[in-house]
Design a protein around this motif. Sequence first.
Motif, PDB file in Angstrom:
ATOM      1  N   VAL A 298       0.834  -1.203   0.000  1.00  0.00           N
ATOM      2  CA  VAL A 298       0.000   0.000   0.000  1.00  0.00           C
ATOM      3  C   VAL A 298       0.868   1.252   0.000  1.00  0.00           C
ATOM      4  O   VAL A 298       0.652   2.194  -0.792  1.00  0.00           O
ATOM      5  CB  VAL A 298      -0.938  -0.016   1.221  1.00  0.00           C
ATOM      6  N   ALA A 299       1.882   1.262   0.866  1.00  0.00           N
ATOM      7  CA  ALA A 299       2.728   2.452   0.981  1.00  0.00           C
ATOM      8  C   ALA A 299       3.534   2.696  -0.295  1.00  0.00           C
ATOM      9  O   ALA A 299       3.627   3.838  -0.785  1.00  0.00           O
ATOM     10  CB  ALA A 299       3.670   2.296   2.180  1.00  0.00           C
ATOM     11  N   ALA A 300       4.108   1.640  -0.863  1.00  0.00           N
ATOM     12  CA  ALA A 300       4.943   1.815  -2.046  1.00  0.00           C
ATOM     13  C   ALA A 300       4.126   2.202  -3.267  1.00  0.00           C
ATOM     14  O   ALA A 300       4.520   3.101  -4.036  1.00  0.00           O
ATOM     15  CB  ALA A 300       5.713   0.519  -2.314  1.00  0.00           C
ATOM     16  N   LEU A 301       2.986   1.550  -3.491  1.00  0.00           N
ATOM     17  CA  LEU A 301       2.159   1.888  -4.655  1.00  0.00           C
ATOM     18  C   LEU A 301       1.560   3.283  -4.531  1.00  0.00           C
ATOM     19  O   LEU A 301       1.344   3.962  -5.543  1.00  0.00           O
ATOM     20  CB  LEU A 301       1.050   0.852  -4.829  1.00  0.00           C
ATOM     21  N   SER A 302       1.279   3.703  -3.313  1.00  0.00           N
ATOM     22  CA  SER A 302       0.743   5.056  -3.131  1.00  0.00           C
ATOM     23  C   SER A 302       1.768   6.121  -3.493  1.00  0.00           C
ATOM     24  O   SER A 302       1.410   7.228  -3.911  1.00  0.00           O
ATOM     25  CB  SER A 302       0.293   5.244  -1.670  1.00  0.00           C
ATOM     26  N   ALA A 303       3.077   5.780  -3.337  1.00  0.00           N
ATOM     27  CA  ALA A 303       4.138   6.740  -3.659  1.00  0.00           C
ATOM     28  C   ALA A 303       4.638   6.615  -5.084  1.00  0.00           C
ATOM     29  O   ALA A 303       5.421   7.456  -5.550  1.00  0.00           O
ATOM     30  CB  ALA A 303       5.299   6.549  -2.688  1.00  0.00           C
ATOM     31  N   ALA A 304       4.220   5.551  -5.811  1.00  0.00           N
ATOM     32  CA  ALA A 304       4.702   5.347  -7.182  1.00  0.00           C
ATOM     33  C   ALA A 304       4.200   6.465  -8.094  1.00  0.00           C
ATOM     34  O   ALA A 304       3.065   6.939  -7.974  1.00  0.00           O
ATOM     35  CB  ALA A 304       4.222   3.990  -7.691  1.00  0.00           C
ATOM     36  N   ARG A 305       5.068   6.852  -9.076  1.00  0.00           N
ATOM     37  CA  ARG A 305       4.698   7.944  -9.987  1.00  0.00           C
ATOM     38  C   ARG A 305       4.305   7.439 -11.373  1.00  0.00           C
ATOM     39  O   ARG A 305       3.241   7.786 -11.889  1.00  0.00           O
ATOM     40  CB  ARG A 305       5.868   8.926 -10.113  1.00  0.00           C
ATOM     41  N   VAL A 306       5.134   6.580 -11.972  1.00  0.00           N
ATOM     42  CA  VAL A 306       4.878   6.150 -13.345  1.00  0.00           C
ATOM     43  C   VAL A 306       4.718   4.638 -13.435  1.00  0.00           C
ATOM     44  O   VAL A 306       3.808   4.132 -14.088  1.00  0.00           O
ATOM     45  CB  VAL A 306       6.000   6.628 -14.285  1.00  0.00           C
ATOM     46  N   ARG A 307       5.605   3.909 -12.810  1.00  0.00           N
ATOM     47  CA  ARG A 307       5.557   2.456 -12.955  1.00  0.00           C
ATOM     48  C   ARG A 307       5.960   1.778 -11.653  1.00  0.00           C
ATOM     49  O   ARG A 307       6.660   2.372 -10.811  1.00  0.00           O
ATOM     50  CB  ARG A 307       6.449   1.978 -14.093  1.00  0.00           C
ATOM     51  N   ALA A 308       5.505   0.527 -11.531  1.00  0.00           N
ATOM     52  CA  ALA A 308       5.829  -0.278 -10.351  1.00  0.00           C
ATOM     53  C   ALA A 308       5.705  -1.753 -10.726  1.00  0.00           C
ATOM     54  O   ALA A 308       4.990  -2.115 -11.667  1.00  0.00           O
ATOM     55  CB  ALA A 308       4.898   0.051  -9.189  1.00  0.00           C
ATOM     56  N   VAL A 321       6.023 -10.744  -0.282  1.00  0.00           N
ATOM     57  CA  VAL A 321       5.380  -9.761  -1.157  1.00  0.00           C
ATOM     58  C   VAL A 321       6.362  -8.605  -1.317  1.00  0.00           C
ATOM     59  O   VAL A 321       6.745  -7.965  -0.333  1.00  0.00           O
ATOM     60  CB  VAL A 321       4.049  -9.255  -0.576  1.00  0.00           C
ATOM     61  N   ALA A 322       6.780  -8.344  -2.553  1.00  0.00           N
ATOM     62  CA  ALA A 322       7.789  -7.307  -2.819  1.00  0.00           C
ATOM     63  C   ALA A 322       7.254  -6.304  -3.831  1.00  0.00           C
ATOM     64  O   ALA A 322       6.427  -6.642  -4.691  1.00  0.00           O
ATOM     65  CB  ALA A 322       9.075  -7.937  -3.336  1.00  0.00           C
ATOM     66  N   VAL A 323       7.723  -5.081  -3.710  1.00  0.00           N
ATOM     67  CA  VAL A 323       7.333  -4.003  -4.626  1.00  0.00           C
ATOM     68  C   VAL A 323       8.581  -3.208  -5.007  1.00  0.00           C
ATOM     69  O   VAL A 323       9.399  -2.874  -4.143  1.00  0.00           O
ATOM     70  CB  VAL A 323       6.301  -3.054  -3.979  1.00  0.00           C
ATOM     71  N   VAL A 324       8.707  -2.936  -6.301  1.00  0.00           N
ATOM     72  CA  VAL A 324       9.726  -2.008  -6.809  1.00  0.00           C
ATOM     73  C   VAL A 324       8.977  -0.904  -7.523  1.00  0.00           C
ATOM     74  O   VAL A 324       8.211  -1.168  -8.463  1.00  0.00           O
ATOM     75  CB  VAL A 324      10.706  -2.709  -7.760  1.00  0.00           C
ATOM     76  N   ALA A 325       9.170   0.343  -7.092  1.00  0.00           N
ATOM     77  CA  ALA A 325       8.405   1.463  -7.650  1.00  0.00           C
ATOM     78  C   ALA A 325       9.292   2.689  -7.771  1.00  0.00           C
ATOM     79  O   ALA A 325      10.249   2.857  -6.997  1.00  0.00           O
ATOM     80  CB  ALA A 325       7.193   1.774  -6.774  1.00  0.00           C
ATOM     81  N   ASP A 326       8.960   3.542  -8.753  1.00  0.00           N
ATOM     82  CA  ASP A 326       9.691   4.816  -8.898  1.00  0.00           C
ATOM     83  C   ASP A 326       9.029   5.842  -7.984  1.00  0.00           C
ATOM     84  O   ASP A 326       8.351   6.759  -8.430  1.00  0.00           O
ATOM     85  CB  ASP A 326       9.687   5.284 -10.352  1.00  0.00           C
ATOM     86  N   ALA A 327       9.237   5.631  -6.691  1.00  0.00           N
ATOM     87  CA  ALA A 327       8.598   6.492  -5.700  1.00  0.00           C
ATOM     88  C   ALA A 327       9.214   7.877  -5.717  1.00  0.00           C
ATOM     89  O   ALA A 327      10.434   8.037  -5.866  1.00  0.00           O
ATOM     90  CB  ALA A 327       8.722   5.873  -4.312  1.00  0.00           C
ATOM     91  N   GLY A 328       8.362   8.863  -5.526  1.00  0.00           N
ATOM     92  CA  GLY A 328       8.853  10.234  -5.496  1.00  0.00           C
ATOM     93  C   GLY A 328       9.117  10.720  -4.107  1.00  0.00           C
ATOM     94  O   GLY A 328       9.458  11.883  -3.908  1.00  0.00           O
ATOM     95  N   ALA A 329       8.945   9.837  -3.125  1.00  0.00           N
ATOM     96  CA  ALA A 329       9.165  10.233  -1.737  1.00  0.00           C
ATOM     97  C   ALA A 329       9.612   9.009  -0.941  1.00  0.00           C
ATOM     98  O   ALA A 329       9.421   7.872  -1.352  1.00  0.00           O
ATOM     99  CB  ALA A 329       7.890  10.823  -1.133  1.00  0.00           C
TER     100      ALA A 329
END
Length: 360
Positions: A298-308, A321-329
């Motif tokens: 939830v936290a990572a996808l909420s901060a993602a900007r373009v892709r994850a 459960v892992a997430v890789v995202a282009d987070a802006g924060a």
Amino acid sequence: MGEHATVHATMRIALLGVAAGVQFGLSLRQLAGHEYRPTWVAVAAFATLALVTATAAVWVVRGKPLPRTVVALGTVVSLTAASAATAVVPEGGHFGAPDWAVGLVGWHLVLLLLDRVPVLLAALGTHLVVSAGQFALAGAPGRAEVGAAGIVALGTVSMQLAVVVITRMLVRRTGQAMAVAAERDRLTTRVLYAEQWEREQRTVFAGQLGATLPLLADLADGVLDPRDAGTRRRCALAATQLRRLFAENDEVPDPLVHEVTACVDVAERRGVEVSLAVSGAAVAVPAEIRRDLTGPVVAALSAARVRAKVSVLRTDEDVRVAVVADAGAEVVAASTARVEVECGTYGDYLRTEARWRRNS
């Protein structure tokens, strides 16, 4: 002990008293009041039947089922002793007072074979046939004698078979009562579980809404600017949390993937390109563990900007459960008592992984 064994154990205690009472209260007096030739055969038969009663009592008084060996030997010995006692009955005494064994041995057979009705019926039938044969061989009985013998045999066997019928009825009624009690316990458990689940859901929803309502109030009052990137991230976080919370109550085969998919759906509605990879067979994951596993998502996808990219891995040892995202924060995700969370930043990308060890 099942209901059948319980009823049979209780009835056997009563039958033990009946067999002992009939033998020493009635049969002993008849044995002592008549002459048998030879006398020792009648006395030995009486003692043998008493020994069968005493042997059965060893298990009956403790509420234990009779061993097959005891049942088999006791049945054969009882039938043999009864036949021997009837063979030395004085002339004209068959199916009368001197023939004390004809009615006594049936109680021994019922005591031994109460839970083996077909064998009991066969044993009682054998006893009656042998007794009738001895009666016929003792002389040419008249019509009156045959009628009297039939009344005695029918009356004695009817009482013994009535015990069998009552026992079977008690077994059936006891089984029905236990089934009703078990169903009542299941319903009570379901009600208690439903009430507990409802309380937990209220607590979870109250906590989630308690975090969302101030955000909505600030937006309504103009304290927060909807165009601000921080405000949009807070709104995305609240929306994703609520969507995951709603998905938690859905009846689906794979709740974990369903909840992760709900989080992905919210991110895609914001325009984030998300790929989801799932490997491993579905496993049962408790609701509280699923909340801890999906919290970093939830936290990572909420901060993602373009892709994850989201991945769910299930093995015999753990669930990840892992997430890789282009987070802006920067995103903060902490471990819990049963779920380990790793979080790191690599350039413009954020990676989080939540791991639950299934055997922990």
